[in-house]
Scaffold this motif. Sequence first.
Motif, PDB file in Angstrom:
ATOM      1  N   GLY A  94       1.057 102.903 -17.908  1.00  0.00           N
ATOM      2  CA  GLY A  94       2.116 103.279 -18.852  1.00  0.00           C
ATOM      3  C   GLY A  94       1.589 104.038 -20.042  1.00  0.00           C
ATOM      4  O   GLY A  94       2.364 104.673 -20.768  1.00  0.00           O
ATOM      5  N   GLY A  95       0.279 103.977 -20.291  1.00  0.00           N
ATOM      6  CA  GLY A  95      -0.320 104.714 -21.393  1.00  0.00           C
ATOM      7  C   GLY A  95       0.344 104.405 -22.719  1.00  0.00           C
ATOM      8  O   GLY A  95       0.670 103.252 -23.017  1.00  0.00           O
ATOM      9  N   SER A  96       0.564 105.440 -23.506  1.00  0.00           N
ATOM     10  CA  SER A  96       1.141 105.222 -24.837  1.00  0.00           C
ATOM     11  C   SER A  96       2.600 104.790 -24.773  1.00  0.00           C
ATOM     12  O   SER A  96       3.114 104.234 -25.737  1.00  0.00           O
ATOM     13  CB  SER A  96       0.999 106.493 -25.685  1.00  0.00           C
ATOM     14  N   SER A  97       3.277 105.007 -23.651  1.00  0.00           N
ATOM     15  CA  SER A  97       4.642 104.488 -23.524  1.00  0.00           C
ATOM     16  C   SER A  97       4.660 102.969 -23.434  1.00  0.00           C
ATOM     17  O   SER A  97       5.714 102.354 -23.594  1.00  0.00           O
ATOM     18  CB  SER A  97       5.341 105.085 -22.300  1.00  0.00           C
ATOM     19  N   SER A  98       3.497 102.355 -23.209  1.00  0.00           N
ATOM     20  CA  SER A  98       3.396 100.887 -23.186  1.00  0.00           C
ATOM     21  C   SER A  98       3.107 100.290 -24.554  1.00  0.00           C
ATOM     22  O   SER A  98       3.178  99.070 -24.718  1.00  0.00           O
ATOM     23  CB  SER A  98       2.298 100.448 -22.204  1.00  0.00           C
ATOM     24  N   ILE A  99       2.780 101.142 -25.539  1.00  0.00           N
ATOM     25  CA  ILE A  99       2.470 100.601 -26.872  1.00  0.00           C
ATOM     26  C   ILE A  99       3.218 101.326 -27.982  1.00  0.00           C
ATOM     27  O   ILE A  99       2.990 101.056 -29.156  1.00  0.00           O
ATOM     28  CB  ILE A  99       0.947 100.654 -27.160  1.00  0.00           C
ATOM     29  N   ASN A 100       4.134 102.244 -27.616  1.00  0.00           N
ATOM     30  CA  ASN A 100       4.789 103.043 -28.655  1.00  0.00           C
ATOM     31  C   ASN A 100       6.020 102.329 -29.212  1.00  0.00           C
ATOM     32  O   ASN A 100       6.314 101.184 -28.866  1.00  0.00           O
ATOM     33  CB  ASN A 100       5.146 104.443 -28.116  1.00  0.00           C
ATOM     34  N   ALA A 101       6.758 103.027 -30.077  1.00  0.00           N
ATOM     35  CA  ALA A 101       7.923 102.431 -30.738  1.00  0.00           C
ATOM     36  C   ALA A 101       9.215 102.662 -29.972  1.00  0.00           C
ATOM     37  O   ALA A 101      10.288 102.306 -30.451  1.00  0.00           O
ATOM     38  CB  ALA A 101       8.061 102.973 -32.159  1.00  0.00           C
ATOM     39  N   MET A 102       9.133 103.298 -28.793  1.00  0.00           N
ATOM     40  CA  MET A 102      10.249 103.387 -27.838  1.00  0.00           C
ATOM     41  C   MET A 102      11.406 104.256 -28.306  1.00  0.00           C
ATOM     42  O   MET A 102      12.516 104.153 -27.774  1.00  0.00           O
ATOM     43  CB  MET A 102      10.775 101.983 -27.488  1.00  0.00           C
ATOM     44  N   LEU A 103      11.201 105.127 -29.273  1.00  0.00           N
ATOM     45  CA  LEU A 103      12.288 105.960 -29.797  1.00  0.00           C
ATOM     46  C   LEU A 103      12.507 107.156 -28.875  1.00  0.00           C
ATOM     47  O   LEU A 103      11.554 107.842 -28.498  1.00  0.00           O
ATOM     48  CB  LEU A 103      11.964 106.427 -31.210  1.00  0.00           C
ATOM     49  N   TYR A 104      13.774 107.401 -28.532  1.00  0.00           N
ATOM     50  CA  TYR A 104      14.100 108.446 -27.552  1.00  0.00           C
ATOM     51  C   TYR A 104      14.658 109.667 -28.264  1.00  0.00           C
ATOM     52  O   TYR A 104      15.807 109.693 -28.692  1.00  0.00           O
ATOM     53  CB  TYR A 104      15.122 107.926 -26.542  1.00  0.00           C
ATOM     54  N   ILE A 105      13.826 110.698 -28.394  1.00  0.00           N
ATOM     55  CA  ILE A 105      14.202 111.965 -29.017  1.00  0.00           C
ATOM     56  C   ILE A 105      13.657 113.100 -28.150  1.00  0.00           C
ATOM     57  O   ILE A 105      12.498 113.062 -27.730  1.00  0.00           O
ATOM     58  CB  ILE A 105      13.623 112.101 -30.437  1.00  0.00           C
ATOM     59  N   ARG A 106      14.473 114.107 -27.908  1.00  0.00           N
ATOM     60  CA  ARG A 106      14.034 115.244 -27.091  1.00  0.00           C
ATOM     61  C   ARG A 106      13.533 116.416 -27.918  1.00  0.00           C
ATOM     62  O   ARG A 106      12.730 117.212 -27.445  1.00  0.00           O
ATOM     63  CB  ARG A 106      15.187 115.733 -26.215  1.00  0.00           C
ATOM     64  N   GLY A 107      14.035 116.574 -29.131  1.00  0.00           N
ATOM     65  CA  GLY A 107      13.724 117.747 -29.922  1.00  0.00           C
ATOM     66  C   GLY A 107      14.893 118.716 -29.928  1.00  0.00           C
ATOM     67  O   GLY A 107      15.984 118.416 -29.440  1.00  0.00           O
ATOM     68  N   GLN A 108      14.677 119.880 -30.468  1.00  0.00           N
ATOM     69  CA  GLN A 108      15.725 120.870 -30.633  1.00  0.00           C
ATOM     70  C   GLN A 108      15.672 121.930 -29.527  1.00  0.00           C
ATOM     71  O   GLN A 108      14.605 122.219 -28.982  1.00  0.00           O
ATOM     72  CB  GLN A 108      15.583 121.565 -31.996  1.00  0.00           C
ATOM     73  N   ARG A 109      16.831 122.493 -29.222  1.00  0.00           N
ATOM     74  CA  ARG A 109      16.904 123.605 -28.283  1.00  0.00           C
ATOM     75  C   ARG A 109      15.886 124.689 -28.667  1.00  0.00           C
ATOM     76  O   ARG A 109      15.197 125.265 -27.803  1.00  0.00           O
ATOM     77  CB  ARG A 109      18.320 124.196 -28.278  1.00  0.00           C
ATOM     78  N   GLU A 110      15.798 124.962 -29.966  1.00  0.00           N
ATOM     79  CA  GLU A 110      14.917 126.036 -30.439  1.00  0.00           C
ATOM     80  C   GLU A 110      13.444 125.779 -30.147  1.00  0.00           C
ATOM     81  O   GLU A 110      12.657 126.733 -30.054  1.00  0.00           O
ATOM     82  CB  GLU A 110      15.133 126.250 -31.941  1.00  0.00           C
ATOM     83  N   ASP A 111      13.054 124.496 -30.032  1.00  0.00           N
ATOM     84  CA  ASP A 111      11.660 124.196 -29.698  1.00  0.00           C
ATOM     85  C   ASP A 111      11.282 124.841 -28.365  1.00  0.00           C
ATOM     86  O   ASP A 111      10.261 125.520 -28.246  1.00  0.00           O
ATOM     87  CB  ASP A 111      11.442 122.683 -29.591  1.00  0.00           C
ATOM     88  N   TYR A 112      12.103 124.594 -27.360  1.00  0.00           N
ATOM     89  CA  TYR A 112      11.785 125.046 -26.007  1.00  0.00           C
ATOM     90  C   TYR A 112      12.051 126.537 -25.833  1.00  0.00           C
ATOM     91  O   TYR A 112      11.283 127.224 -25.129  1.00  0.00           O
ATOM     92  CB  TYR A 112      12.577 124.199 -25.002  1.00  0.00           C
ATOM     93  N   ASP A 113      13.075 127.055 -26.484  1.00  0.00           N
ATOM     94  CA  ASP A 113      13.267 128.506 -26.477  1.00  0.00           C
ATOM     95  C   ASP A 113      12.076 129.198 -27.149  1.00  0.00           C
ATOM     96  O   ASP A 113      11.681 130.299 -26.745  1.00  0.00           O
ATOM     97  CB  ASP A 113      14.570 128.873 -27.186  1.00  0.00           C
ATOM     98  N   GLY A 114      11.506 128.542 -28.156  1.00  0.00           N
ATOM     99  CA  GLY A 114      10.295 129.054 -28.796  1.00  0.00           C
ATOM    100  C   GLY A 114       9.107 129.055 -27.857  1.00  0.00           C
ATOM    101  O   GLY A 114       8.291 129.995 -27.867  1.00  0.00           O
ATOM    102  N   TRP A 115       8.971 128.010 -27.024  1.00  0.00           N
ATOM    103  CA  TRP A 115       7.910 128.011 -26.021  1.00  0.00           C
ATOM    104  C   TRP A 115       8.034 129.236 -25.110  1.00  0.00           C
ATOM    105  O   TRP A 115       7.043 129.893 -24.782  1.00  0.00           O
ATOM    106  CB  TRP A 115       7.984 126.743 -25.164  1.00  0.00           C
ATOM    107  N   ARG A 116       9.268 129.498 -24.694  1.00  0.00           N
ATOM    108  CA  ARG A 116       9.481 130.652 -23.803  1.00  0.00           C
ATOM    109  C   ARG A 116       9.034 131.942 -24.485  1.00  0.00           C
ATOM    110  O   ARG A 116       8.439 132.814 -23.837  1.00  0.00           O
ATOM    111  CB  ARG A 116      10.973 130.725 -23.426  1.00  0.00           C
ATOM    112  N   GLN A 117       9.297 132.060 -25.769  1.00  0.00           N
ATOM    113  CA  GLN A 117       8.900 133.271 -26.493  1.00  0.00           C
ATOM    114  C   GLN A 117       7.388 133.380 -26.636  1.00  0.00           C
ATOM    115  O   GLN A 117       6.863 134.473 -26.884  1.00  0.00           O
ATOM    116  CB  GLN A 117       9.563 133.295 -27.877  1.00  0.00           C
ATOM    117  N   LEU A 118       6.681 132.272 -26.464  1.00  0.00           N
ATOM    118  CA  LEU A 118       5.218 132.278 -26.537  1.00  0.00           C
ATOM    119  C   LEU A 118       4.579 132.558 -25.173  1.00  0.00           C
ATOM    120  O   LEU A 118       3.368 132.428 -25.015  1.00  0.00           O
ATOM    121  CB  LEU A 118       4.719 130.935 -27.080  1.00  0.00           C
ATOM    122  N   GLY A 119       5.400 132.909 -24.205  1.00  0.00           N
ATOM    123  CA  GLY A 119       4.864 133.257 -22.893  1.00  0.00           C
ATOM    124  C   GLY A 119       4.935 132.144 -21.876  1.00  0.00           C
ATOM    125  O   GLY A 119       4.317 132.250 -20.805  1.00  0.00           O
ATOM    126  N   CYS A 120       5.685 131.100 -22.170  1.00  0.00           N
ATOM    127  CA  CYS A 120       5.822 129.973 -21.243  1.00  0.00           C
ATOM    128  C   CYS A 120       7.092 130.180 -20.414  1.00  0.00           C
ATOM    129  O   CYS A 120       8.148 129.581 -20.683  1.00  0.00           O
ATOM    130  CB  CYS A 120       5.877 128.656 -21.999  1.00  0.00           C
TER     131      CYS A 120
END
Length: 551
Positions: A94-120
């Motif tokens: 389970g790695g860090s998912s076995s010791i973390n604070a269990m908060l479920y957040i995905r981030g913003q649409r712009e994060d991943y659109d930004g990845w695409r702009q970086l060549g991903c």
Amino acid sequence: MQVDYIIVGAGSAGCVLANRLTADGKTRVLLLEAGGDDRPMHNPSQFLSNVMIHVPVGYSQTLKDPKVNWLYQTEPDPGSGGRQHAWPRGKVLGGSSSINAMLYIRGQREDYDGWRQLGCEGWSYDDVKPYFLRSQHQERGADDWNATGGPLNVSDMRDGHPVSDAVIDACVQAGLPRIEDLNAAQQEGATWFQVTMKNGRRWSAAVAYLHPVLKRSNLVVETGSLATRVLFREKRAVGVEFTQNGMRRTATASAEVILAGGAVNSPQLLQLSGVGPAALLQEHGIPVVADVPGVGENLQDHYVVGLRYRLKKGVLSVNEMSKGRRLVGEALKYAFLRRGLLTLSAAHIAAFVKSRPDLSTPDIQFHILPATMDAEKLATQQKMELEGEPGLTIAPCQLRPESRGTIRIKSADSSVYPAIAPNYLADPLDQEVAIAGLKWGRKIASQPALARYIDHEMNPGLGFETDEMLLTYARMGGTTIYHPVGTCMMGRGPMAVVDSQLRVRGVEALRVVDASVMPRLVSGNTNAPTMMIAEKASDMILGKAMAAREI
């Protein structure tokens, strides 16, 4: 031992990969984990540690438990007063998912659109959203932003708290909208966190993805197995060397080797294996397989700075619930109802705000909980213990820091921890946002809905009013919130380590699938995005494997 795929690391990404790659019943997978089994009855030598994994509030113990935690220490960090920072990382199924604070957040649409702009290519928000949904079982039900039926259970907090409700009211009074879902169209605002729990129990990647498939005949899981290097035949990865029970073993992979060790372990193992900056490898006498200068660079992390408040006498906070007879009552409540203190995460309330009004999306996240740590014990003993008097912590972090650090090996010996240089607050923009976060925290605390509960501000406290003093406090009072990413960056350019298919540049049959591939840190907690990366990677890998079989 010969298999099709070797996965190094049974953390948030590795558990997902092990599940998805073996689903056909034919593809042979070896999963290597340096730590032990997370199930209490299957690992008597760390029974109590494993119990603490599955009781949600147990993270307060596992964050400092060497039986389930790498317990890294950073190098002295100039931007935070020359201090060394404890970096807990999971060392268990389970790695860090076995010791973390269990908060479920995905981030913003712009994060991943930004990845695409970086060549991903293939990593825009519209590309990754289906994998978030495939992973998720949302207890509230399915809608445009959530799905049911996936392995990862996402639930509301088991219990409310009047001070936390007042925090949301105070955020509204401070000008933030009240929102219901942090992972929907709008992140800006305040609401209760959702968590990866089910019926009052931690729902780690191991519980969600690995435990249900451990009996598959085509999956072999080896715990207590520390990878020492990837084995190459010329430029092709063909296996992994690892130590187990004091013995050196090797395993070979006919298809691929996949590193899923996280932002510290994956770059370390690449460097140990001869893939990384040539000068660093030569310094430690490691033959260079591929000169990939970006391995271990581009380190990013969320740096959190807490404001601490003493609540008025008679206001019941989490502090008092953790002491004496109240704690006994909370333990009984958990035993019979799976509710109460023992289902607690590290924060109740999330607030996402902008440091400047001209920004298009929030760049500050708050973790807020009616509790305060004993500051002296935390500073002198690194001991996480709640105070006895009622307290409230309002803790902002900058979502998208500009500062960059490094992970670099200190030795050719895999058991020697690498040098972690986080380089916090090195960039002037990060300093400005840290100051803005503290001002926002004070603004929230001063609103009528919350001020009626507060007696006084303990930290920063009197005398910390100017920007210069607030920055001084941020340097001396902040630390990691456990979100390191970026050290095997995906994208294009001379510092990219993996391409958009997560294949390591300069070699063949080797991928990295974990948080280290993120080119930029996401705007929120990193566990859900890491599982998404592994979900998407599994389709990439199986697609390639199917094409190869067809040929």
